[in-house]
Design an enzyme around this catalytic site. Structure first.
Site, short mmCIF file in Angstrom:
data_model
loop_
_atom_site.label_atom_id
_atom_site.label_comp_id
_atom_site.label_asym_id
_atom_site.label_seq_id
_atom_site.Cartn_x
_atom_site.Cartn_y
_atom_site.Cartn_z
N SER A 179 56.92 24.10 47.28
CA SER A 179 55.81 24.91 47.70
C SER A 179 56.02 24.94 49.14
O SER A 179 55.73 25.67 49.74
CB SER A 179 55.39 23.11 47.22
OG SER A 179 53.50 23.05 47.53
N ASP A 326 49.97 28.01 49.33
CA ASP A 326 51.22 27.81 50.11
C ASP A 326 52.20 28.87 49.35
O ASP A 326 51.80 29.30 48.88
CB ASP A 326 51.44 25.94 49.78
CG ASP A 326 51.19 26.09 48.50
OD1 ASP A 326 50.57 26.59 47.60
OD2 ASP A 326 51.33 24.88 47.99
N ASP A 328 53.88 28.13 46.80
CA ASP A 328 54.03 28.35 45.25
C ASP A 328 52.58 28.48 44.42
O ASP A 328 52.67 28.56 43.02
CB ASP A 328 54.05 27.48 44.46
CG ASP A 328 53.96 25.67 44.56
OD1 ASP A 328 52.95 25.63 45.25
OD2 ASP A 328 54.14 25.66 43.07
N ASP A 330 49.60 26.89 44.13
CA ASP A 330 48.96 26.04 43.97
C ASP A 330 48.16 25.13 44.77
O ASP A 330 47.02 24.64 43.92
CB ASP A 330 49.48 24.79 42.91
CG ASP A 330 50.87 24.29 44.12
OD1 ASP A 330 50.90 24.51 45.38
OD2 ASP A 330 51.48 23.04 43.74
#
Length: 535
Positions: A179, A326, A328, A330
């Protein structure tokens, strides 16, 4: 063994990243790196802190040839937290760990197939970290060795894995990412067939296998059985699934963005190609940064955790709106046309009013966490919208939404869940919905978010000997009550245990930053006076 080697060994044994240890010791990550490479020696007081932190003696740290290991070292266990299995790649999360995760998932879901000879299907995605490739191949090897088929999405976002798992009826989905963490960390996120975070029961089975507890799985042999001959799993290139996710996002927009100039900061992460493609397909003139991943630069000075880069881009190029994701994707943090930050709390407000005006805000309620600013709840209340709070973590937000069928929830960090469209936080979906609101109202984001007044907020970390004893101390609780009276309803104070460190986090909100700092210092002073803090 040098002191640097000992620090590295202790940190690895505690499953800590350099960044986490640096925060605990109030030093920079670069300092930790220099210590471990023997390019510098910790100051005396830091050696004492290190010894206390890892429960060793200073002699064990200082003298070469003296072995060192933490006393009363705890069993490793507890690999998965609310956001998956995460650690420094090659240290806290190894390729063997990844292989074992693949093995147990392949075995578990193959055993759940109702038709004899039917193979389980697991879809796998990854972000741009160098270690993601190593972990991906290890997981896929484990999956296929257990007899399941592995479908590879390659570099993609976490929400795309959730979407593909749900829509293409996979048994589960795996995303390899840490992340917003630095490149040297990595992680494994797992979603069930509905695209939701994996249940605790299945997670416990994975952890039992990682710990070698096969009895918990009902297996008496030394390892899980290997698939043989035609039962060995296949590896399938499934880039088409990622393309369908992009088409889905595009289909949600009802406007052409041809008159908009949109800034995108992809954090050199999973969205680096997807975000540009989606917004370009919708007609926007895109200005993109953080889209040159090299495996070592994810989240480095860019993305939602370093929003200043996007603020500069928007102001310099006179853009209409900007979005930062960010690693990833999400999360999404927005920037208005003036270069001002629109964080997750303000995004929740804008989207709550959007859903309310369309009769889509179930129970006129928004789900936030205890870390959301008090100003959000007050601003929503003025609009006739209730705000309920959960523990920190998008998993808890989604669970509350599921329990009551609420339509919207999220965190100030930019995890926004729009239940009609997704089962997880989706940065690109959030960006599209905000852009739709701008287009629908022919109003810039600055005016849409203007009704939200957020209190200044400060977070102070205090390292303690015993988190439970510190946070339950009557004198500390009495001081918290005193601070709350001083705040007088115009803000708040919150004490939380860190989930990974011997730290108490003091969060204060008040009318000014100076008051926030003063109130946090008052509580920290009592913690110290009562003998809880570690200097």
């Amino acid at each position: 063994m040098t002191i640097g080697e000992k620090i590295a060994k202790l940190r690895a044994g505690a499953n800590l990243s350099q960044e986490q240890l640096a925060e605990a010791l109030s030093v920079s990550r670069q300092s930790i790196s220099k210590w471990e490479m023997d390019q510098a020696t910790p100051q005396c007081e830091k050696i004492v802190q290190l010894a206390e932190y890892f429960n060793v003696t200073t002699d064990e740290l200082l003298h070469e040839g003296v072995s060192v290991k933490p006393k009363n070292a705890a069993h490793r266990g507890g690999y998965f937290d609310t956001d998956g299995f995460r650690g420094e790649a090659g240290v806290g999360l190894t390729s063997m760990d990844a292989y074992k995760v693949g093995r147990i998932l392949g075995w578990y879901y193959t055993g759940k197939q109702s038709r004899p000879g039917c193979k389980a299907r697991i879809v796998v995605g990854k972000d741009t970290r160098r270690s993601s490739y190593m972990i991906e191949y290890s997981i896929v090897a484990g999956i296929t060795a257990s007899g399941a088929d592995a479908y590879m999405l390659h570099v993609t976002t976490t929400p795309s894995v959730s979407y593909v798992t749900r829509c293409d009826e996979f048994d589960c989905g795996i995303m390899i990412t840490a992340s917003h963490n630095p490149y040297y960390d990595n992680g494994i996120k797992i979603v069930n067939r509905f695209g939701e975070k994996l249940d605790d029961e299945t997670t416990a089975l994975i952890e039992a296998y990682l710990d070698g507890n096969l009895a918990a799985l009902g297996i008496s042999s030394s390892d899980l059985p290997f698939a043989t001959r035609q039962k060995i799993g296949c590896i399938v290139d499934y880039a088409s699934g990622r393309n369908r996710y992009m088409a889905y996002l595009i289909s949600l927009a009802s406007h052409s963005y041809k008159n908009l100039k949109v800034g995108l900061d992809c954090a050199n992460g999973a969205s680096w190609a997807i975000a540009r493609s989606v917004f370009s397909a919708l007609g926007a003139q895109t200005f993109v940064i953080g889209a040159e991943p090299n495996g070592l630069n994810v989240n480095e000075g860019c993305g939602s955790t370093h929003i200043e880069a996007l603020c500069h881009l928007v102001k310099e190029n006179h853009l209409d709106i900007g979005f930062a994701f960010d690693g990833d994707a999400d999360r999404c943090i927005a920037v208005d046309e003036n270069g001002n930050i629109v964080d997750g709390d303000k995004i929740l407000f804008v989207l709550a009013r959007r859903l309310l005006s369309r009769g889509m805000l179930k129970g006129n309620t928004v789900v936030a966490t205890v870390m959301s600013n008090s100003g959000l709840a007050e601003s929503l209340e003025h609009e006739g919208i209730r705000c309920v709070q959960t523990a920190v973590g998008d998993r808890f937000v989604y669970e509350r939404m599921q329990e009551n069928n609420y339509a919207l929830g999220g965190e100030s960090s930019g995890h926004i869940i729009l239940k009609k469209y997704a089962t997880t936080g989706d940065g690109l979906l959030t960006a599209i919905m905000l852009t739709e609101e701008v287009c629908d109202n022919k109003t810039p984001l600055s005016r849409l978010s203007a009704p939200v007044t957020l209190y200044p907020q400060l977070l102070k970390n205090v390292r303690v000997k015993d988190k439970d004893a510190a946070i339950e101390d009557p004198a500390v609780l009495k001081e918290v009550e005193r601070v709350e009276r001083l705040i007088g309803g115009k803000g708040r104070v919150l004490l939380r245990r860190s989930g990974t460190e011997p730290v108490i986090r003091i969060m204060t909100e008040a009318g000014t930053e100076e008051k926030c700092r003063a109130y946090a210092d008052m509580i920290a002073t009592v913690l110290n006076a009562r003998g809880h803090s570690v200097e």
